[in-house]
Enzyme design. Structure first.
Site, PDB file in Angstrom:
ATOM      1  N   LEU A 133       0.824  -1.362  -0.127  1.00  9.39           N
ATOM      2  CA  LEU A 133      -0.074  -0.036   0.076  1.00  9.39           C
ATOM      3  C   LEU A 133       0.922   1.354  -0.079  1.00  9.39           C
ATOM      4  O   LEU A 133       0.802   2.003  -0.973  1.00  9.39           O
ATOM      5  CB  LEU A 133      -0.989  -0.058   1.156  1.00  9.39           C
ATOM      6  N   THR A 166       7.024  -5.114   3.879  1.00  9.35           N
ATOM      7  CA  THR A 166       7.815  -6.260   4.409  1.00  9.35           C
ATOM      8  C   THR A 166       7.762  -7.635   3.469  1.00  9.35           C
ATOM      9  O   THR A 166       6.621  -7.620   2.831  1.00  9.35           O
ATOM     10  CB  THR A 166       6.874  -6.569   5.703  1.00  9.35           C
ATOM     11  N   ARG A 275      19.385 -11.172  40.506  1.00  8.45           N
ATOM     12  CA  ARG A 275      20.240 -10.243  40.740  1.00  8.45           C
ATOM     13  C   ARG A 275      20.123  -9.729  41.997  1.00  8.45           C
ATOM     14  O   ARG A 275      19.208  -9.239  42.690  1.00  8.45           O
ATOM     15  CB  ARG A 275      20.051  -8.858  39.768  1.00  8.45           C
ATOM     16  N   GLY A 346      18.982  -2.605  34.539  1.00  8.68           N
ATOM     17  CA  GLY A 346      20.040  -1.565  34.748  1.00  8.68           C
ATOM     18  C   GLY A 346      21.157  -1.649  33.514  1.00  8.68           C
ATOM     19  O   GLY A 346      20.818  -1.852  32.324  1.00  8.68           O
ATOM     20  N   GLU A 370       1.253  -0.176   9.907  1.00  8.16           N
ATOM     21  CA  GLU A 370      -0.260  -0.315   9.533  1.00  8.16           C
ATOM     22  C   GLU A 370      -1.017   0.825  10.306  1.00  8.16           C
ATOM     23  O   GLU A 370      -2.094   0.553  10.815  1.00  8.16           O
ATOM     24  CB  GLU A 370      -0.786  -1.857  10.184  1.00  8.16           C
TER      25      GLU A 370
HETATM   26  C1  LIG Z   1       9.627  -1.806   9.220  1.00  8.49           C
HETATM   27  C2  LIG Z   1       8.305  -1.348   8.490  1.00  8.49           C
HETATM   28  C3  LIG Z   1       7.526  -2.082   7.869  1.00  8.49           C
HETATM   29  C4  LIG Z   1       6.494  -1.754   6.922  1.00  8.49           C
HETATM   30  N1  LIG Z   1       5.667  -2.802   6.326  1.00  8.49           N
HETATM   31  C5  LIG Z   1       4.808  -2.209   5.326  1.00  8.49           C
HETATM   32  C6  LIG Z   1       4.046  -2.959   4.363  1.00  8.49           C
HETATM   33  O1  LIG Z   1       4.646  -4.449   4.436  1.00  8.49           O
HETATM   34  N2  LIG Z   1       3.295  -2.656   3.601  1.00  8.49           N
HETATM   35  C7  LIG Z   1       3.088  -1.431   3.642  1.00  8.49           C
HETATM   36  O2  LIG Z   1       2.124  -1.006   2.727  1.00  8.49           O
HETATM   37  N3  LIG Z   1       3.569  -0.425   4.179  1.00  8.49           N
HETATM   38  C8  LIG Z   1       4.553  -0.802   5.182  1.00  8.49           C
HETATM   39  N4  LIG Z   1       5.188   0.100   6.220  1.00  8.49           N
HETATM   40  C9  LIG Z   1       4.783   1.429   6.018  1.00  8.49           C
HETATM   41  C10 LIG Z   1       3.756   2.011   7.069  1.00  8.49           C
HETATM   42  O3  LIG Z   1       2.687   1.561   7.130  1.00  8.49           O
HETATM   43  C11 LIG Z   1       4.110   3.476   7.421  1.00  8.49           C
HETATM   44  O4  LIG Z   1       5.460   3.971   7.615  1.00  8.49           O
HETATM   45  C12 LIG Z   1       3.285   4.335   8.032  1.00  8.49           C
HETATM   46  O5  LIG Z   1       1.874   4.047   7.605  1.00  8.49           O
HETATM   47  C13 LIG Z   1       3.597   5.654   8.088  1.00  8.49           C
HETATM   48  O6  LIG Z   1       3.695   6.355   6.857  1.00  8.49           O
HETATM   49  P1  LIG Z   1       4.996   7.174   6.912  1.00  8.49           P
HETATM   50  O7  LIG Z   1       6.256   6.348   7.357  1.00  8.49           O
HETATM   51  O8  LIG Z   1       5.108   7.596   5.339  1.00  8.49           O
HETATM   52  O9  LIG Z   1       4.707   8.575   7.642  1.00  8.49           O
HETATM   53  P2  LIG Z   1       4.170   9.786   7.535  1.00  8.49           P
HETATM   54  O10 LIG Z   1       2.585   9.495   6.837  1.00  8.49           O
HETATM   55  O11 LIG Z   1       4.915  10.939   6.904  1.00  8.49           O
HETATM   56  O12 LIG Z   1       3.811  10.364   9.045  1.00  8.49           O
HETATM   57  C14 LIG Z   1       4.966  10.842   9.826  1.00  8.49           C
HETATM   58  C15 LIG Z   1       4.445  11.531  11.175  1.00  8.49           C
HETATM   59  O13 LIG Z   1       3.543  12.391  11.029  1.00  8.49           O
HETATM   60  C16 LIG Z   1       2.152  11.859  11.644  1.00  8.49           C
HETATM   61  N5  LIG Z   1       1.067  12.152  10.902  1.00  8.49           N
HETATM   62  C17 LIG Z   1       0.804  11.952   9.663  1.00  8.49           C
HETATM   63  N6  LIG Z   1      -0.468  12.444   9.309  1.00  8.49           N
HETATM   64  C18 LIG Z   1      -1.106  12.873  10.422  1.00  8.49           C
HETATM   65  C19 LIG Z   1      -2.278  13.409  10.627  1.00  8.49           C
HETATM   66  N7  LIG Z   1      -3.275  13.644  10.093  1.00  8.49           N
HETATM   67  N8  LIG Z   1      -2.510  13.554  12.233  1.00  8.49           N
HETATM   68  C20 LIG Z   1      -1.458  13.526  12.994  1.00  8.49           C
HETATM   69  N9  LIG Z   1      -0.227  13.002  13.016  1.00  8.49           N
HETATM   70  C21 LIG Z   1       0.076  12.704  11.420  1.00  8.49           C
HETATM   71  C22 LIG Z   1       2.507  10.456  11.697  1.00  8.49           C
HETATM   72  O14 LIG Z   1       1.896   9.945  12.574  1.00  8.49           O
HETATM   73  C23 LIG Z   1       4.045  10.245  11.865  1.00  8.49           C
HETATM   74  O15 LIG Z   1       4.293  10.484  13.390  1.00  8.49           O
HETATM   75  C24 LIG Z   1       6.030  -0.295   7.134  1.00  8.49           C
HETATM   76  C25 LIG Z   1       6.948   0.598   7.754  1.00  8.49           C
HETATM   77  C26 LIG Z   1       7.994   0.127   8.456  1.00  8.49           C
HETATM   78  C27 LIG Z   1       8.703   1.104   9.403  1.00  8.49           C
END
Ligand SMILES: Cc1cc2nc3c(=O)[nH]c(=O)nc-3n(C[C@H](O)[C@H](O)[C@H](O)COP(=O)(O)OP(=O)(O)OC[C@H]3O[C@@H](n4cnc5c(N)ncnc54)[C@H](O)[C@@H]3O)c2cc1C
Length: 390
Positions: A133, A166, A275, A346, A370
């Protein structure tokens, strides 16, 4: 390195069959998954053979229909299996959860022909799935995704880049959400793409803080051609399918989080008993006893919350709000409990000689995947106060 302390939780399971199932999983976890976890995670080795073993043991399709090779297990049982797997090694627990997420579209929205053709191999035939996604510029705002699928006769041609996938590069099939129509949520369609499709390439895995044994990679779709028979659901239905998969997937993340937290608590309790400081076990000191009591209470509250959501799902009742609450609470719990577990150990807790530092690093990602925990709060608030006005 110490082996992780045994993960013993008294569970309330609905049937004798499910009790035997969880006992089998604990046995596999102790014999095949937990040993070597620290070294393999540090080395970034993906334990593919464990997923093959789980598939052979009927554990990769538990919540799905046995008519198509699934295990016919209620979600409340499947999630407790995930918890056991994640307690042994998060890479495995989360990997099973993601695989299940990847199967959701075909199982829930595929035609009878699609289910008959694809599901047996996906649910118990050794294949491993991934769910695509996210994109480099479409994370929390997933409906803005730009990967495009264009019609060409009876085929679709997919072009674009998916991010953070993933099992990216190691999966046998990818459930891919791509734009086939208008901007926004209504222009998205789901496709089932084979892992060896021409034009599909995975970048080198991301270098991550934790879960290093679980490859997370960008995927480039350079004119990947799939037949219309691999379109899942209606054109434009993809985002609804993706969200429905995530409601269930978030419960998987919640269960994995409780597994990680329980493993950290077990370590902390074991260490505190052994410990000695000031001539007594540190477990004698009220400052630590209260910390352990709070950790255990949060874990049990989280488990009760995800199980309540799972039981609603098993009864075909709405569970989206409860799933968001469970994901939020359980993953925040995993973060707090693992930080506290490091504190209980610790200085030793801060070293690679004990698993709690790894559990702490693993917990962090669960607050992000997710749907970040900010997004979970948005989902919960929408159930309370309706959609935002702008
Ligand atoms: C190890 C790992 C595995 C993953 N596996 C998959 C996978 O298999 N398939 C897949 O499709 N995706 C996967 N993801 C992606 C994951 O779902 C996204 O990283 C996540 O949805 C957040 O998107 P972003 O990293 O672009 O952060 P951003 O959307 O850029 O967000 C950055 C920050 O802004 C905050 N934020 C954004 N919008 C708002 C809002 N409207 N209100 C308040 N705060 C907000 C977020 O909470 C976050 O703190 C994976 C990510 C990681 C790290």
């Amino acid at each position: 390195m110490t082996d992780r302390a045994p993960h013993v939780v008294e569970r309330r399971l609905p049937t004798e069959e499910s009790r035997q199932l969880v006992a089998l999983v604990r046995d596999i976890a102790q014999r095949e998954i937990s040993p070597g976890a620290a070294e393999e995670e540090e080395a970034g080795r993906f334990p593919r053979e464990v997923f093959t073993l789980l598939s052979d043991s009927g554990l990769l399709g538990l919540p799905y229909d046995s008519a198509y090779g699934g295990g016919d297990q209620p979600y409340e049982v499947y999630l407790q299996v995930l918890e056991e797997l994640a307690a042994a090694r998060l890479t495995v627990g989360l990997g099973v959860s993601v695989h299940s997420l990847a199967c959701h579209a075909v199982a829930g929205y595929g035609t009878k022909e699609q289910r008959t053709e694809h599901l047996p191999a996906m649910l118990g035939g050794g294949l491993l799935g991934a769910y695509c996604l996210s994109e480099p510029a479409a994370g929390s705002d997933a409906a803005s995704l730009r990967t495009k699928a264009a019609r060409d006769g009876d085929d679709w041609v997919i072009t674009g880049t998916k991010a953070w996938i993933t099992h990216g590069g190691v999966a046998d099939f990818y459930t891919v959400l791509a734009r086939t129509g208008v901007e926004g949520a209504r222009g998205i369609t789901a496709f089932l793409v084979p892992g060896d499709a021409e034009g599909l390439e995975a970048a080198a895995p991301e270098k991550k803080m934790g879960m290093k044994g679980s490859p997370t990679a960008q995927l480039n779709f350079d004119g990947v051609r799939v037949s219309d028979a691999r379109r899942i659901g209606e054109e434009g239905q993809g985002f609804a399918i993706a969200l429905s998969a995530l409601d269930s997937g978030r419960l998987g993340i919640a269960a994995c989080a409780i597994g990680v937290a329980q493993a950290a608590l077990n370590e902390a309790v074991g260490y505190a008993a052994g410990r000695q400081q000031f001539g007594r076990p540190i477990a004698d000191f009220q400052g630590l006893r209260f910390m352990l009591a709070d950790m255990a209470t949060q874990i049990e509250a989280g488990r009760a919350l995800y199980l309540e959501a799972a039981r609603l799902r098993d009864e075909d009742k709405p569970f989206s709000r409860q799933a968001a609450m469970a994901k939020l609470f359980c993953t925040d719990t995993a973060m707090r409990v693992t930080v506290d577990a490091v504190q209980v150990l610790g200085g030793y807790g801060y070293t690679l000689d004990f698993p709690v530092e790894r559990l702490m690093r693993e917990a962090k990602v669960l607050q992000i995947v997710e749907g970040t925990n900010q997004i979970q709060r948005m989902v919960i608030a929408r159930h309370l106060a309706g959609p935002e006005t702008r």
